[in-house]
Design a protein around this motif. Structure first.
Motif, short mmCIF file in Angstrom:
data_model
loop_
_atom_site.label_atom_id
_atom_site.label_comp_id
_atom_site.label_asym_id
_atom_site.label_seq_id
_atom_site.Cartn_x
_atom_site.Cartn_y
_atom_site.Cartn_z
N THR A 299 0.83 -1.20 0.00
CA THR A 299 0.00 0.00 0.00
C THR A 299 0.86 1.25 0.00
OG1 THR A 299 -0.10 -0.13 2.41
CG2 THR A 299 -1.94 -1.09 1.18
N GLU A 300 2.14 1.10 0.31
CA GLU A 300 3.08 2.23 0.31
C GLU A 300 3.87 2.22 -0.98
OE1 GLU A 300 6.75 4.00 3.06
OE2 GLU A 300 5.36 2.51 3.89
N ALA A 301 3.78 3.30 -1.72
CA ALA A 301 4.43 3.38 -3.03
C ALA A 301 5.92 3.11 -2.93
CB ALA A 301 4.18 4.76 -3.64
N GLY A 302 6.43 2.32 -3.88
CA GLY A 302 7.85 2.04 -3.94
C GLY A 302 8.36 1.05 -2.92
N LYS A 303 7.45 0.44 -2.15
CA LYS A 303 7.84 -0.52 -1.12
C LYS A 303 7.27 -1.90 -1.41
CE LYS A 303 9.77 2.55 1.74
NZ LYS A 303 11.17 2.49 2.23
N VAL B 43 4.37 -13.80 3.78
CA VAL B 43 5.08 -13.50 5.02
C VAL B 43 5.26 -11.98 5.10
CG1 VAL B 43 7.18 -13.84 6.36
CG2 VAL B 43 6.29 -15.70 4.95
N PRO B 44 4.55 -11.30 6.01
CA PRO B 44 4.68 -9.84 6.10
C PRO B 44 6.08 -9.43 6.54
CG PRO B 44 3.39 -10.71 7.94
CD PRO B 44 3.60 -11.85 7.00
N TRP B 45 6.50 -8.27 6.08
CA TRP B 45 7.86 -7.84 6.37
C TRP B 45 8.10 -7.66 7.86
CZ3 TRP B 45 9.25 -3.23 8.73
CH2 TRP B 45 8.27 -2.26 8.85
N GLU B 46 7.06 -7.32 8.62
CA GLU B 46 7.25 -7.13 10.06
C GLU B 46 7.73 -8.40 10.75
OE1 GLU B 46 3.75 -4.35 8.93
OE2 GLU B 46 4.51 -6.34 8.37
N THR B 47 7.30 -9.55 10.23
CA THR B 47 7.73 -10.83 10.81
C THR B 47 9.23 -11.02 10.69
OG1 THR B 47 5.58 -11.83 10.30
CG2 THR B 47 7.42 -13.34 10.67
N LEU B 48 9.78 -10.48 9.62
CA LEU B 48 11.21 -10.66 9.34
C LEU B 48 12.04 -9.45 9.72
CD1 LEU B 48 10.72 -12.31 5.84
CD2 LEU B 48 11.12 -13.48 8.02
N LYS B 49 11.42 -8.46 10.35
CA LYS B 49 12.10 -7.20 10.68
C LYS B 49 13.40 -7.40 11.46
CE LYS B 49 11.16 -2.55 12.43
NZ LYS B 49 10.13 -1.64 13.01
N PRO B 50 13.46 -8.34 12.43
CA PRO B 50 14.72 -8.50 13.19
C PRO B 50 15.90 -8.94 12.32
CG PRO B 50 12.88 -9.56 14.32
CD PRO B 50 12.39 -9.20 12.96
N TYR B 51 15.61 -9.44 11.11
CA TYR B 51 16.67 -10.02 10.28
C TYR B 51 17.01 -9.15 9.07
CZ TYR B 51 14.66 -13.81 13.00
OH TYR B 51 14.15 -14.57 14.03
N PHE C 282 11.28 -2.52 2.30
CA PHE C 282 10.04 -3.06 2.87
C PHE C 282 9.26 -1.98 3.63
CE2 PHE C 282 12.46 -7.10 2.53
CZ PHE C 282 11.54 -7.80 1.75
N GLY C 283 7.94 -2.07 3.55
CA GLY C 283 7.08 -1.14 4.26
C GLY C 283 5.65 -1.27 3.80
N GLY C 284 4.74 -0.70 4.55
CA GLY C 284 3.33 -0.73 4.18
C GLY C 284 2.68 -2.07 4.42
N ARG C 285 1.50 -2.23 3.85
CA ARG C 285 0.73 -3.47 4.01
C ARG C 285 0.39 -4.08 2.65
NH1 ARG C 285 -3.70 -2.01 8.80
NH2 ARG C 285 -2.16 -1.48 10.42
N ARG C 286 0.04 -5.33 2.68
CA ARG C 286 -0.35 -6.02 1.45
C ARG C 286 -1.71 -5.49 1.00
NH1 ARG C 286 -1.31 -12.56 0.77
NH2 ARG C 286 -1.09 -12.64 -1.52
N PRO C 287 -1.84 -5.04 -0.24
CA PRO C 287 -3.12 -4.51 -0.72
C PRO C 287 -4.19 -5.58 -0.73
CG PRO C 287 -1.32 -3.95 -2.22
CD PRO C 287 -0.78 -4.95 -1.25
N LYS C 288 -5.41 -5.17 -0.46
CA LYS C 288 -6.52 -6.11 -0.47
C LYS C 288 -6.66 -6.78 -1.84
CE LYS C 288 -11.44 -6.55 0.60
NZ LYS C 288 -12.69 -5.85 1.02
N SER C 289 -6.37 -6.04 -2.90
CA SER C 289 -6.49 -6.60 -4.24
C SER C 289 -5.52 -7.75 -4.48
CB SER C 289 -6.22 -5.52 -5.29
OG SER C 289 -4.94 -4.95 -5.12
#
Length: 254
Positions: free
Chosen positions: A196-200, A225-233, A242-249
């Protein structure tokens, strides 16, 4: 009423049909018909298009050789026609104008019990003009290391949710997952998911053909796998892309 008016009253609208797309590479003989298609977004990058088409042509040549040899050995297997092969390259996402994810879909009909399909992915560095892996996005991505172990755990959790949605989960599910390992080359074909975040990118999507993580009847699976899950790595480059959320579409395609 004038004749012209009568004709106008009863004239039917003209329906136009779009022509079938022309393959970008193709071979047809008595043993096989094989085609490769690149979507327009892939063609927009000349280097990416050339790389994909070169791979596609090698794939055609390999299958033509196998079909010709099979027909020579047993012509009766081809009495109802030759084999059918089709490969499509489709752009999935572009991140920061730099990283491009493609999904490569194959269809194969060799007159077996049913046609087969396969899916693989390509991650393209548009700046370096070459294929890469997801390794640059993580501080480490060694086999059986902490990153790949966490990634596989998240993949299996996502697959379990998808199976539940399809009422496909059963006691044999764990057996199907035995082919997945916490290794870059064993965890599944991966793409950068749109965001949902442009360029991410909102995370990673893993693409599995029929038979990979379930019976043929269940079809393909996509694990997210959302990027937040892998943020520590994440490496600095990973934190940048990485950033934003997966679009509903993307979750519920039309």
């Amino acid at each position: 009423m004038a004749l012209a008016g009568i004709i106008a009253c009863f004239a039917l609208p003209v329906t136009t049909f779009a022509a079938d797309p022309k393959p970008d590479a193709a071979v047809k003989n008595k043993a096989i018909e094989a085609s490769v298609f690149l979507d327009d977004k892939v063609k927009a990058d000349p280097a990416l298009a050339a790389d994909s088409l070169a791979e596609g042509r090698k794939w055609i040549d390999k299958n033509v050789a196998e079909a010709n040899a099979s027909r020579k050995q047993d012509p009766q297997l081809f009495r109802d026609g030759g084999w059918s092969f089709e490969r499509k390259y489709a752009l999935r996402s572009t991140v920061d104008g730099h990283y491009v994810s493609l999904v490569r879909s194959d269809y194969m009909d060799t007159h077996g019990a049913h046609p087969n399909s396969d899916v693989d992915t390509i991650l393209w560095d548009a700046t370096a003009k070459k294929r890469i892996s997801i390794r640059p996005f993580f501080t480490e991505a060694g086999d059986n290391g902490p990153t790949m172990t966490a990634m596989l755990k998240a993949v299996i959790a996502s697959l379990n949710l998808e199976k539940k949605k399809r009422d496909a989960s059963d006691t044999a599910t764990a057996e199907w997952y035995k082919g997945l390992e916490p290794k870059l080359l064993k965890i599944g074909a991966v793409t950068l998911a749109p965001s949902t975040e442009a360029g991410k990118s909102s995370g990673l999507t893993f693409h599995y053909p029929p038979y990979a993580v379930g019976p043929y009847a269940e079809g393909e699976y996509v694990a997210f796998v959302p990027w937040e899950t892998l943020k520590p790595y994440l490496s600095p480059e990973g934190e940048r892309v990485f950033g934003g959320r997966r679009p509903k579409s993307d979750i519920e395609p039309p």
